[in-house]
Design a protein around this motif. Structure first.
Motif, mmCIF file in Angstrom:
data_model
loop_
_atom_site.group_PDB
_atom_site.id
_atom_site.type_symbol
_atom_site.label_atom_id
_atom_site.label_comp_id
_atom_site.label_asym_id
_atom_site.label_seq_id
_atom_site.Cartn_x
_atom_site.Cartn_y
_atom_site.Cartn_z
ATOM 1 N N ALA A 84 4.450 6.144 11.850
ATOM 2 C CA ALA A 84 3.416 6.102 10.637
ATOM 3 C C ALA A 84 4.133 6.221 9.282
ATOM 4 N N LEU A 85 5.127 6.688 9.165
ATOM 5 C CA LEU A 85 5.693 6.932 7.900
ATOM 6 C C LEU A 85 6.767 5.490 7.742
ATOM 7 N N ASN A 86 6.666 4.541 8.350
ATOM 8 C CA ASN A 86 7.562 3.543 8.105
ATOM 9 C C ASN A 86 8.885 3.356 8.296
ATOM 10 N N VAL A 87 9.377 4.412 9.273
ATOM 11 C CA VAL A 87 10.713 4.866 9.485
ATOM 12 C C VAL A 87 11.423 3.766 10.523
ATOM 13 N N SER A 88 12.129 3.076 10.002
ATOM 14 C CA SER A 88 12.860 1.834 10.582
ATOM 15 C C SER A 88 14.029 2.177 11.696
ATOM 16 N N TYR A 89 13.820 3.322 12.355
ATOM 17 C CA TYR A 89 14.694 3.655 13.551
ATOM 18 C C TYR A 89 15.271 2.608 14.406
ATOM 19 N N ASP A 90 16.456 2.414 14.809
ATOM 20 C CA ASP A 90 16.922 1.451 15.786
ATOM 21 C C ASP A 90 16.769 2.027 17.035
ATOM 22 N N VAL A 91 17.177 3.413 17.280
ATOM 23 C CA VAL A 91 17.147 4.248 18.505
ATOM 24 C C VAL A 91 16.277 5.523 18.243
ATOM 25 N N PHE A 92 15.363 5.765 19.213
ATOM 26 C CA PHE A 92 14.792 7.147 19.427
ATOM 27 C C PHE A 92 15.467 7.879 20.819
ATOM 28 N N GLY A 318 -1.066 7.865 0.935
ATOM 29 C CA GLY A 318 -0.196 6.424 0.918
ATOM 30 C C GLY A 318 1.037 6.705 1.427
ATOM 31 N N VAL A 319 1.402 5.678 2.314
ATOM 32 C CA VAL A 319 2.920 5.901 2.849
ATOM 33 C C VAL A 319 4.120 5.760 1.760
ATOM 34 N N ASP A 320 3.735 4.728 1.124
ATOM 35 C CA ASP A 320 4.969 4.515 0.125
ATOM 36 C C ASP A 320 4.734 5.575 -1.028
ATOM 37 N N ALA A 347 2.802 9.831 -8.897
ATOM 38 C CA ALA A 347 2.540 8.543 -8.417
ATOM 39 C C ALA A 347 1.626 7.887 -9.476
ATOM 40 N N ASN A 348 0.751 8.455 -10.244
ATOM 41 C CA ASN A 348 0.085 7.848 -11.265
ATOM 42 C C ASN A 348 0.918 7.511 -12.626
ATOM 43 N N ALA A 349 1.517 8.406 -12.835
ATOM 44 C CA ALA A 349 2.364 8.478 -14.036
ATOM 45 C C ALA A 349 3.541 7.045 -13.789
ATOM 46 N N GLU A 350 4.368 6.944 -12.686
ATOM 47 C CA GLU A 350 5.233 6.236 -12.599
ATOM 48 C C GLU A 350 5.031 4.827 -11.606
ATOM 49 N N LEU A 351 4.133 5.045 -10.591
ATOM 50 C CA LEU A 351 3.963 3.797 -9.632
ATOM 51 C C LEU A 351 2.569 3.042 -10.258
ATOM 52 N N ALA A 352 1.620 3.866 -10.433
ATOM 53 C CA ALA A 352 0.347 3.095 -10.864
ATOM 54 C C ALA A 352 0.487 2.707 -12.269
ATOM 55 N N VAL A 459 13.911 -1.152 -5.697
ATOM 56 C CA VAL A 459 13.053 -0.069 -5.198
ATOM 57 C C VAL A 459 12.475 0.011 -3.650
ATOM 58 N N ARG A 460 12.731 -1.414 -3.206
ATOM 59 C CA ARG A 460 12.066 -1.484 -1.949
ATOM 60 C C ARG A 460 12.650 -0.867 -0.624
ATOM 61 N N PRO A 461 13.765 -0.247 -0.884
ATOM 62 C CA PRO A 461 14.243 0.691 0.364
ATOM 63 C C PRO A 461 13.361 1.906 0.392
ATOM 64 N N VAL A 462 12.794 2.451 -0.905
ATOM 65 C CA VAL A 462 11.748 3.526 -1.151
ATOM 66 C C VAL A 462 10.399 3.312 -0.738
ATOM 67 N N VAL A 463 10.033 2.024 -1.293
ATOM 68 C CA VAL A 463 8.635 1.644 -1.045
ATOM 69 C C VAL A 463 8.583 0.364 -0.350
ATOM 70 N N PRO A 464 8.913 0.114 1.133
ATOM 71 C CA PRO A 464 9.094 -1.039 1.459
ATOM 72 C C PRO A 464 7.912 -1.875 1.643
ATOM 73 N N ALA A 465 6.960 -1.416 2.110
ATOM 74 C CA ALA A 465 5.518 -2.087 2.158
ATOM 75 C C ALA A 465 5.032 -2.507 0.669
ATOM 76 N N SER A 466 5.093 -1.872 -0.112
ATOM 77 C CA SER A 466 4.256 -2.104 -1.401
ATOM 78 C C SER A 466 5.386 -3.031 -2.060
ATOM 79 N N ALA A 467 6.631 -2.940 -2.125
ATOM 80 C CA ALA A 467 7.619 -3.802 -2.663
ATOM 81 C C ALA A 467 7.345 -5.013 -2.077
ATOM 82 N N ASP A 468 7.290 -5.479 -0.579
ATOM 83 C CA ASP A 468 7.226 -6.465 0.079
ATOM 84 C C ASP A 468 5.760 -7.118 -0.395
#
Length: 519
Positions: A84-92, A318-320, A347-352, A459-468
């Motif tokens: 749910a948090l878009n954590v890109s693990y290779d092994v669980f 929002g996840v990001d 979030a409003n001051a910086e992202l939006a 900033v993509r490592p932090v907000v990957p879906a939004s940056a993409d």
């Protein structure tokens, strides 16, 4: 060949559902993993669940189910949280897996072969909740006069036959490790604390139990199961295929980074390297003990009724947005605090209002005023070059800070570059240039497009879906979104030559509203 980079989180104890602390560590590790991938490294990222021990056995008994049933049910909640948090693990990894039993028993055999295990009788204080043994000198008095661990958890006097590990033998090798490699344990406050603890003398460690059987069996010793920390710590090599020392193990071990909470530093900076030294295996390169995340300044607890479901928080804001807030708000390594108000404000001051608005109005003006067409024809002015240099400097500072795990500092540098872009927009006033100097307006908008692309990749490592989503709107190919791509001086001319046009832009960072107070 890409340089390997192996990062792990601590594995979570699944006797309850994930809380915000689990999410904080998973997100931070994911940001590191994504950042390292953007640097071109061959990243392996492992997380998982620590499923053995007395706590799990007791909880399962209370619920009338087997420990394995409880582990199966609860570990899924941690997988769901990571997804749910878009954590890109290779092994669980799950410590109940057969491969983990095999790896841990092999580690035990190697420690035994080195003469570091012996059978004796354990008498002492034990905290079921911490799965930890404590010396009487470490205990504190509770409000009712009862003895508590240094973490404030109940302790009980335990007497049983136990295997012991000769931890005392490794005091000097551990001191040598910490002194020769200042980066082995960070931040410095944790390193100093562990140095003091070792200098105070290490006692041999009880490493098996006979009072329950939910754990990994001690080889050749009926009735004994391994102390949960021997079992838990071994996960870091199980996931690489140990005891097979070829393949992934040969490629990725020793780990570049064990990311853990500050409450389990002793296990990772004393027990784990000592076990590895005993088994004649390399120790990890770096252990980092981050701080706690507090709810409005308070530690979360069921009794206070302030336990936050991280998935619900991500769904609300929002996840990001949640990922950005946690990395931006808290100086990594220190304790930090969060609240809905703080998340919305940041979030409003910086992202939006800052980055989101910069991207939206830049692309909107290209779409409306230039029919979305790009051009590389206009010469750059000193102001244009100064802005692009400032953006590059902000990204360089972000990279340096992220290498040091100073996420809030890196994002502060990134935000300064965003502010510089917004100031440039106000000074250049492209809406006025549209009437007075359309060619100059076009040049300004192209500079802004270039700046937004650089900032989005950074900033993509932090907000990957939004940056993409934003990079899609900029026409940036999926394989051109790493730091190497930022070094391609011809990318803009290539984009123009491709005939790409900007479509009607869609905002990626909506403004948030504070949740309504319950009536």
């Amino acid at each position: 060949m890409a340089e390997p980079f192996y990062i792990t989180t601590a594995i979570s104890y699944p006797n309850g559902k994930p809380h915000i602390g689990h999410a904080y560590e998973a997100i931070a590790a994911d940001v590191i993993a994504r950042f390292q991938r953007q640097l071109g490294r061959d990243v392996r990222f492992q997380t998982g669940t620590d499923e053995h021990g007395l706590k799990m056995a007791q909880k399962a008994r209370d619920l009338g189910i087997t420990p394995k049933q409880l582990a199966d049910e609860m570990s899924q909640h941690f997988i769901d949280m990571c997804d749910a948090l878009n954590v890109s693990y290779d092994v669980f990894i799950r410590t109940s897996e057969p491969r983990h039993h095999a790896a841990t028993q092999e580690l035990w055999r190697r420690m035994e072969a080195n003469g570091d295990l012996y059978l004796d009788r354990y008498e002492g204080w034990y905290s079921v909740r911490d799965e930890a043994y404590y010396d009487a000198s470490e205990l504190v008095d509770g409000e009712g006069g009862e003895k508590l661990s240094p973490q404030g958890t109940p302790v009980e006097w335990t007497v049983e036959e136990s295997w012991f590990f000769r931890l005392s033998k490794y005091a000097q090798p551990l001191l040598d490790l910490l002194n020769a490699n200042p980066d082995f344990l960070q931040p410095d406050s944790r390193r100093n604390e562990i140095l003091r603890f070792i200098e105070g003398g290490l006692r041999d460690l009880s490493v098996s139990r006979t009072s329950f059987d939910w754990g990994i069996k001690v080889p050749g010793s009926d009735g004994h199961v391994m102390y949960v920390w021997v079992d838990a710590l071994t996960n870091y090599i199980t996931g690489l295929g140990f005891p097979d020392e070829t393949g992934d193990y040969a490629k990725y071990w020793p780990a570049n980074l064990h990311l853990i909470g500050k409450d389990i530093v002793r296990f990772h900076a004393i027990y784990w390297p000592a076990f590895l030294m005993s088994a004649q295996l390399p120790v990890p390169q770096r252990v980092f003990g981050h701080g706690f995340l507090l709810n409005r300044g308070q530690k979360e607890s069921k009794s206070l009724g302030n336990v936050t479901d991280p998935i619900a928080l991500a769904e609300q804001f929002g996840v990001d947005t949640l990922r950005y807030f946690l990395m931006r708000e808290v100086a990594f390594g220190q304790d930090g605090s969060y609240s809905p108000e703080a998340i919305v404000t940041r979030a409003n001051a910086e992202l939006a209002n800052s980055f989101g608005n910069l991207a939206q109005r830049s692309l909107s003006m290209i779409f409306k005023n230039l029919d979305g067409k790009l051009s590389a024809d206009q010469p750059l002015t000193d102001a244009d070059r100064a802005l692009l240099a400032e953006v590059d400097a902000g990204v360089a500072a972000l990279k340096t800070a992220f290498e040091d795990l100073a996420f809030s500092d890196g994002l502060d540098s990134w935000m300064r570059a965003v502010f510089a872009c917004n100031q440039y927009v106000d000074e250049q006033a492209p809406w006025t240039l549209r009437k007075t100097d359309p060619a100059r307006m076009e040049a300004v908008l192209m500079v802004l497009l270039r700046a937004v692309r650089t900032l989005a990749i950074a900033v993509r490592p932090v907000v990957p879906a939004s940056a993409d989503k934003l990079l899609d709107q900029l026409g940036i190919a999926a394989d051109a979104r790493d730091f190497a791509a930022l070094g391609n001086a011809q990318w803009f001319e290539q984009l123009v030559a491709s005939g790409f046009t900007v479509a009607q832009p869609v905002g990626v960072f909506p403004r948030l509203e504070l949740p309504a107070e319950p009536a």
